[in-house]
Scaffold this active site. Sequence first.
Site, PDB file in Angstrom:
ATOM      1  N   TYR A 162      71.443 -66.088 -34.160  1.00  0.00           N
ATOM      2  CA  TYR A 162      71.771 -65.225 -35.291  1.00  0.00           C
ATOM      3  C   TYR A 162      70.875 -65.649 -36.443  1.00  0.00           C
ATOM      4  O   TYR A 162      70.839 -66.817 -36.810  1.00  0.00           O
ATOM      5  CB  TYR A 162      73.246 -65.388 -35.676  1.00  0.00           C
ATOM      6  CG  TYR A 162      73.662 -64.603 -36.894  1.00  0.00           C
ATOM      7  CD1 TYR A 162      73.938 -65.242 -38.103  1.00  0.00           C
ATOM      8  CD2 TYR A 162      73.786 -63.218 -36.851  1.00  0.00           C
ATOM      9  CE1 TYR A 162      74.319 -64.516 -39.235  1.00  0.00           C
ATOM     10  CE2 TYR A 162      74.175 -62.487 -37.980  1.00  0.00           C
ATOM     11  CZ  TYR A 162      74.433 -63.150 -39.163  1.00  0.00           C
ATOM     12  OH  TYR A 162      74.806 -62.436 -40.277  1.00  0.00           O
ATOM     13  N   ASP A 180      63.886 -70.900 -37.856  1.00  0.00           N
ATOM     14  CA  ASP A 180      65.007 -70.535 -38.718  1.00  0.00           C
ATOM     15  C   ASP A 180      65.882 -71.782 -38.871  1.00  0.00           C
ATOM     16  O   ASP A 180      66.699 -72.089 -38.003  1.00  0.00           O
ATOM     17  CB  ASP A 180      65.799 -69.374 -38.106  1.00  0.00           C
ATOM     18  CG  ASP A 180      67.037 -69.067 -38.921  1.00  0.00           C
ATOM     19  OD1 ASP A 180      67.723 -68.065 -38.619  1.00  0.00           O
ATOM     20  OD2 ASP A 180      67.339 -69.828 -39.866  1.00  0.00           O
ATOM     21  N   LYS A 212      71.887 -72.246 -46.969  1.00  0.00           N
ATOM     22  CA  LYS A 212      73.062 -73.129 -46.902  1.00  0.00           C
ATOM     23  C   LYS A 212      72.898 -74.393 -47.761  1.00  0.00           C
ATOM     24  O   LYS A 212      72.992 -74.331 -48.987  1.00  0.00           O
ATOM     25  CB  LYS A 212      73.373 -73.445 -45.430  1.00  0.00           C
ATOM     26  CG  LYS A 212      73.773 -72.183 -44.630  1.00  0.00           C
ATOM     27  CD  LYS A 212      74.122 -72.506 -43.207  1.00  0.00           C
ATOM     28  CE  LYS A 212      74.268 -71.263 -42.364  1.00  0.00           C
ATOM     29  NZ  LYS A 212      75.579 -70.610 -42.473  1.00  0.00           N
TER      30      LYS A 212
HETATM   31  P1  KE4 Z   1      73.279 -65.832 -44.619  1.00  0.00           P
HETATM   32  O1  KE4 Z   1      72.661 -64.482 -44.868  1.00  0.00           O
HETATM   33  O2  KE4 Z   1      74.695 -65.723 -44.042  1.00  0.00           O
HETATM   34  O3  KE4 Z   1      73.189 -66.767 -45.809  1.00  0.00           O
HETATM   35  O4  KE4 Z   1      72.409 -66.605 -43.495  1.00  0.00           O
HETATM   36  C1  KE4 Z   1      72.170 -65.955 -42.272  1.00  0.00           C
HETATM   37  C2  KE4 Z   1      71.817 -66.995 -41.232  1.00  0.00           C
HETATM   38  C3  KE4 Z   1      70.496 -67.129 -40.848  1.00  0.00           C
HETATM   39  N1  KE4 Z   1      70.124 -68.044 -39.929  1.00  0.00           N
HETATM   40  C4  KE4 Z   1      71.041 -68.866 -39.365  1.00  0.00           C
HETATM   41  C5  KE4 Z   1      70.591 -69.869 -38.339  1.00  0.00           C
HETATM   42  C6  KE4 Z   1      72.416 -68.776 -39.723  1.00  0.00           C
HETATM   43  O5  KE4 Z   1      73.314 -69.601 -39.134  1.00  0.00           O
HETATM   44  C7  KE4 Z   1      72.816 -67.830 -40.679  1.00  0.00           C
HETATM   45  C8  KE4 Z   1      74.265 -67.645 -41.096  1.00  0.00           C
HETATM   46  N2  KE4 Z   1      75.225 -68.420 -40.396  1.00  0.00           N
HETATM   47  C9  KE4 Z   1      76.556 -67.849 -40.324  1.00  0.00           C
HETATM   48  C10 KE4 Z   1      77.429 -68.827 -39.534  1.00  0.00           C
HETATM   49  N3  KE4 Z   1      77.085 -68.873 -38.175  1.00  0.00           N
HETATM   50  C11 KE4 Z   1      77.126 -67.562 -41.670  1.00  0.00           C
HETATM   51  C12 KE4 Z   1      78.613 -67.324 -41.680  1.00  0.00           C
HETATM   52  C13 KE4 Z   1      78.941 -65.867 -41.891  1.00  0.00           C
HETATM   53  O6  KE4 Z   1      78.237 -64.996 -41.343  1.00  0.00           O
HETATM   54  O7  KE4 Z   1      79.931 -65.626 -42.619  1.00  0.00           O
END
Ligand code: KE4
Length: 427
Positions: A144, A239, A267
């Site tokens: 993801y 990523d 994060k």
């Molecule tokens: P955000 O757009 O949620 O800040 O980041 C996206 C993203 C991109 N790349 C990786 C490897 C990520 O894990 C994420 C976001 N992680 C999720 C949890 N698995 C965020 C939690 C959520 O979607 O509420």
Amino acid sequence: MEFKKSYKLFKKAYELIPGGVNSPVRAFRAVGGNPLFIERAKGSKIYDVDGNSYIDYVLSWGPLILGHAHPKVVNALKKVIEKGTSYGAPTSLEIELAELVLKAYPSMKKVRMVNSGTEATMSAIRVARGFTGRDKIIKFEGSYHGHADGLLVKTGSGATTFGVPDSPGVPNSYAKNTITLPFNNITALKDVVVNEWRSIACVIVEPVVGNIGCVLPKLGFLESVRKLTREYGIVLIFDEVMTGFRVSFGGAQAYYGIKPDMTCLGKVIGGGLPVGAYGSRKEIMSMVAPEGPVYQAGTLSGNPLAMTAGIETLKILSGKGIYEKLERRMQQLEEGLKDASKMAGVKTRFYRAGTMFCTYFTDTDVIDYKTAKTSDTSKFSRFFSNMLRRGIYIAPSQFEAGFISLAHTEKDIEKTIKAVYESIKEL
Ligand code: KE4
């Protein structure tokens, strides 16, 4: 444990917000029941509106590696907010955070701040396409990278949890430019690259896949990906939104000794405020507007509050012995989790990289999306509820990673291990 106030708020939220939440995985859909509404958090603990307290292993999905409301971060924010919240103009704070990030990630010589991991990966892919003049991208099943259209193809995290790895609303014309391959399978990657490299702009990879739990790269896999992409002029994007400052201070690229072309972060670098970032060597980043033709922008990008939280967090993380302390705490948890499963007589698989980890309820080695899906998710759901009742808050989905912070004490870990043993025994 009472959840009356959470339930009342959830009913109200449900009328106003899709699913009652502002991000799907928070909705507890994968584990049943209703989400807790959180009142406050401090250190390793979160407190819900019914006054229940929990040891927190979600940490806002990774960012709070110092623990919640770290005094230095709070005090720095109190000071900076007095000067305003956002100017839409450059500040010295953006230079300070950029310097801290570039020092920790020498593969990057320039970095652009954005407001989320999604923006970081979406922008990095656009730059890779602009730089190579090619359209296709390669990602891996279950990874993801945020919710940009072209990335919602066989994706992980909440999309896997809710079984919509290919979201409606993504036009076929987008999805057809996204090639999805099994993680840890270099043959599959080689076959596609050798035949289609002329149209492939980038490979984007979570070097440790944190969105189907925690899946480690097989020995040599990342090196082979690096070699192949270099050979065919394909931009390799790490990523590291989740692995950055989490797998090690220098992320997975330092831990595994691989130099990607581009890196995405998020994060931890925001310390709990909205920050994402993407960077690369100068030749590639010179493509980014206003220096170059590839457009990317953001009203609140680099805002002083988020920069301040990020700066304070990275300054503390760069201190002496910090990662050794995190590693000790993580080892204590790992040993305890493994012993608890064994003593309870339930087959599990535990994986971790630095201070991100996952326990799967399966007797199969988990190496990719397919094997992660062998985990018994109904067993996981019961485990989740058993742990919650014992005051331990883990991710409400089997297909998410767990995290620890500097604030987790030995006592927290001991309490957690006891809860794990009892919760598994009860399954
Ligand atoms: P955000 O757009 O949620 O800040 O980041 C996206 C993203 C991109 N790349 C990786 C490897 C990520 O894990 C994420 C976001 N992680 C999720 C949890 N698995 C965020 C939690 C959520 O979607 O509420």
